[in-house]
Write a protein that holds these residues in place. Structure first.
Motif, short mmCIF file in Angstrom:
data_model
loop_
_atom_site.label_atom_id
_atom_site.label_comp_id
_atom_site.label_asym_id
_atom_site.label_seq_id
_atom_site.Cartn_x
_atom_site.Cartn_y
_atom_site.Cartn_z
N ASN A 51 -2.92 -4.74 -7.68
CA ASN A 51 -1.65 -4.77 -8.69
C ASN A 51 -2.11 -4.99 -10.09
O ASN A 51 -1.52 -4.26 -11.01
CB ASN A 51 -0.61 -5.63 -8.09
CG ASN A 51 -1.01 -6.95 -8.13
OD1 ASN A 51 -2.16 -7.35 -8.25
ND2 ASN A 51 -0.15 -8.07 -8.02
N SER A 55 -3.90 -3.12 -15.53
CA SER A 55 -2.39 -3.42 -15.94
C SER A 55 -2.20 -4.02 -17.28
O SER A 55 -3.30 -4.80 -17.80
CB SER A 55 -2.09 -4.50 -14.92
OG SER A 55 -2.70 -5.97 -15.12
N GLY A 60 0.35 -2.20 -13.83
CA GLY A 60 -0.62 -1.44 -12.62
C GLY A 60 -0.95 -0.15 -12.83
O GLY A 60 -1.00 0.58 -11.83
N GLU A 63 -3.20 1.70 -9.69
CA GLU A 63 -2.22 1.89 -8.66
C GLU A 63 -1.67 3.10 -8.82
O GLU A 63 -1.43 4.20 -8.24
CB GLU A 63 -1.25 0.64 -8.22
CG GLU A 63 -1.74 -0.41 -7.53
CD GLU A 63 -1.10 -1.37 -7.17
OE1 GLU A 63 -1.32 -2.13 -6.16
OE2 GLU A 63 -0.14 -1.49 -7.54
N THR A 83 -4.84 -2.80 -1.18
CA THR A 83 -4.81 -3.54 -2.62
C THR A 83 -4.36 -5.11 -2.37
O THR A 83 -4.57 -5.59 -1.43
CB THR A 83 -3.24 -2.81 -3.07
OG1 THR A 83 -2.81 -2.98 -4.69
CG2 THR A 83 -1.94 -3.09 -2.26
N SER A 106 5.65 -8.29 -4.53
CA SER A 106 4.39 -7.43 -5.12
C SER A 106 4.20 -6.26 -4.14
O SER A 106 3.97 -5.25 -4.73
CB SER A 106 3.40 -8.33 -5.02
OG SER A 106 1.95 -7.70 -5.57
N SER A 110 3.87 -2.31 -5.61
CA SER A 110 2.73 -1.71 -5.37
C SER A 110 2.97 -0.39 -4.69
O SER A 110 2.51 0.85 -4.91
CB SER A 110 1.72 -2.37 -4.46
OG SER A 110 1.19 -3.49 -5.38
N ARG A 113 4.30 2.29 -7.16
CA ARG A 113 3.05 2.64 -8.10
C ARG A 113 2.25 3.60 -7.39
O ARG A 113 1.81 4.54 -7.96
CB ARG A 113 2.60 1.65 -8.61
CG ARG A 113 3.28 0.75 -9.86
CD ARG A 113 2.38 -0.39 -10.31
NE ARG A 113 1.96 -1.43 -9.54
CZ ARG A 113 2.40 -2.68 -9.40
NH1 ARG A 113 3.73 -2.85 -10.42
NH2 ARG A 113 2.03 -3.57 -8.84
#
Length: 326
Positions: A51, A55, A60, A63, A83, A106, A110, A113
């Motif tokens: 993640n 970033s 992120g 991803e 991930t 999270s 993810s 994304r």
């Protein structure tokens, strides 16, 4: 391409894992997609991200690049996607770590994304000593039950952390960890003491990251002489200079063998017990050539012995306690 099981699972992954930490931080989206195209064309079905990669303020981008590639190519079903969760994604107190709240939030971020419905391998990116394993496994099992995660892995764990994780999972009759992503290369062999033995004992596949020690094992001295740019030259003061004498011997050995240093470093890792797939992070499609060559490079016992002489293992070599005791 050669495939193997991920740890003790039935999941089959390529012996090389495509690492994507360079995506967005070092290369743009078009270059990232070209690398994904090349890797899949050569049979690399294992893709690792996190993640936090690429970033800025929690966006992120690594991803996101992968998610856009899935949307463009429709290749999600052919990829074993990994991930990670742990790193803070903002300044808010609960937007990092391994609390149940953050693990679940999270994962969902993810998934958005990555533009996918599931993550094959969801890895705990670091230990968090003040979070109980009961909480971590409760969150992971929630995600597995919901179909959002298939397997759990770890990264940067000590051997006893792996044992503790598996003991806690056993209480819940869960599969537990199936992989550990650890820093491991010819120059960094500490994991041989306890992480590798613990992983092997618990059926946890090892995924070595930084297999070239930030480029130090990729022919760094030759690149410096030839005036080439690249990661190994950029990190030369802290990564190469402390090991210059050993690296000089290493590059001479590789030259005598007629093999590229990158290929030898990865072939050595592929020969190590417990190793499932080194994680390689190319910045161009062509940089996959030498790692792929490692898959068909077998190092003889004499070469392995020479490598141990150049880059001695920790202590007496092998696992503890024999490495430091009688």
């Amino acid at each position: 391409m050669e495939y193997t099981h991920l740890g003790r699972t039935g999941l089959r992954v390529s012996r090389l894992c495509l690492g994507t930490m360079n995506f967005a931080w070092q290369i743009d989206e078009a270059a990232s997609h070209a690398i994904l195209d090349r890797a899949l064309a050569d049979g690399v079905n294992f893709v690792d991200t996190a993640n936090m990669y690429g970033s800025e303020r929690g966006d992120g981008m690594s991803e996101r690049f992968i998610g856009n590639w899935f949307a463009r190519t429709g290749q999600r079903d052919r990829v074993v996607l990994a991930t990670k969760v742990y790193a803070p994604m903002s300044d808010w107190p609960n937007d990092g770590g391994l609390s149940a709240r953050h693990i679940i939030a999270s994962c969902e971020a993810s998934l958005r994304r990555l533009r996918t419905d599931w993550i094959d391998l969801f890895q705990l990116h670091h230990v968090q000593r003040d979070t109980p394993w009961e909480e971590i496994w409760q969150a992971m099992q929630t995600l597995v039950t919901q179909g959002k995660v298939r397997y759990a892995g770890s990264s940067n764990f000590a051997g006893w952390h792996l044992a503790a994780a598996q003991a806690a999972a056993a209480k819940w009759h869960l599969l537990g960890l199936v992989s550990e992503q650890a820093k491991y290369n010819l120059l960094t062999r500490h994991v041989e003491l306890e992480v590798l033995p613990s992983a092997i004992a618990h059926g946890i596949g090892v995924l070595p990251y930084s297999p070239l020690h930030f480029g130090a094992l990729s022919g760094a001295l030759r690149k410096q002489r030839d005036g080439e740019s690249g990661r190994s030259v950029l990190h030369a003061p802290e990564r190469v200079e402390p090991h210059r004498a050993a690296i000089e011997r290493y590059e001479r050995l590789c030259a005598d063998l007629g093999l590229a240093p990158t290929t030898v470093a990865l072939a050595w890792l592929l020969s190590r017990p417990g190793v499932t797939a080194p994680v390689v992070g190319p910045r161009t499609p062509e940089q996959l050539d030498l790692p792929l060559a490692a898959l068909t490079t077998e190092l003889g016992a004499d070469v392995l012995a020479r490598l141990d002489e150049i880059f001695p293992p920790v202590g007496n070599g092998g696992p503890g306690p024999e490495a430091w005791a009688w």
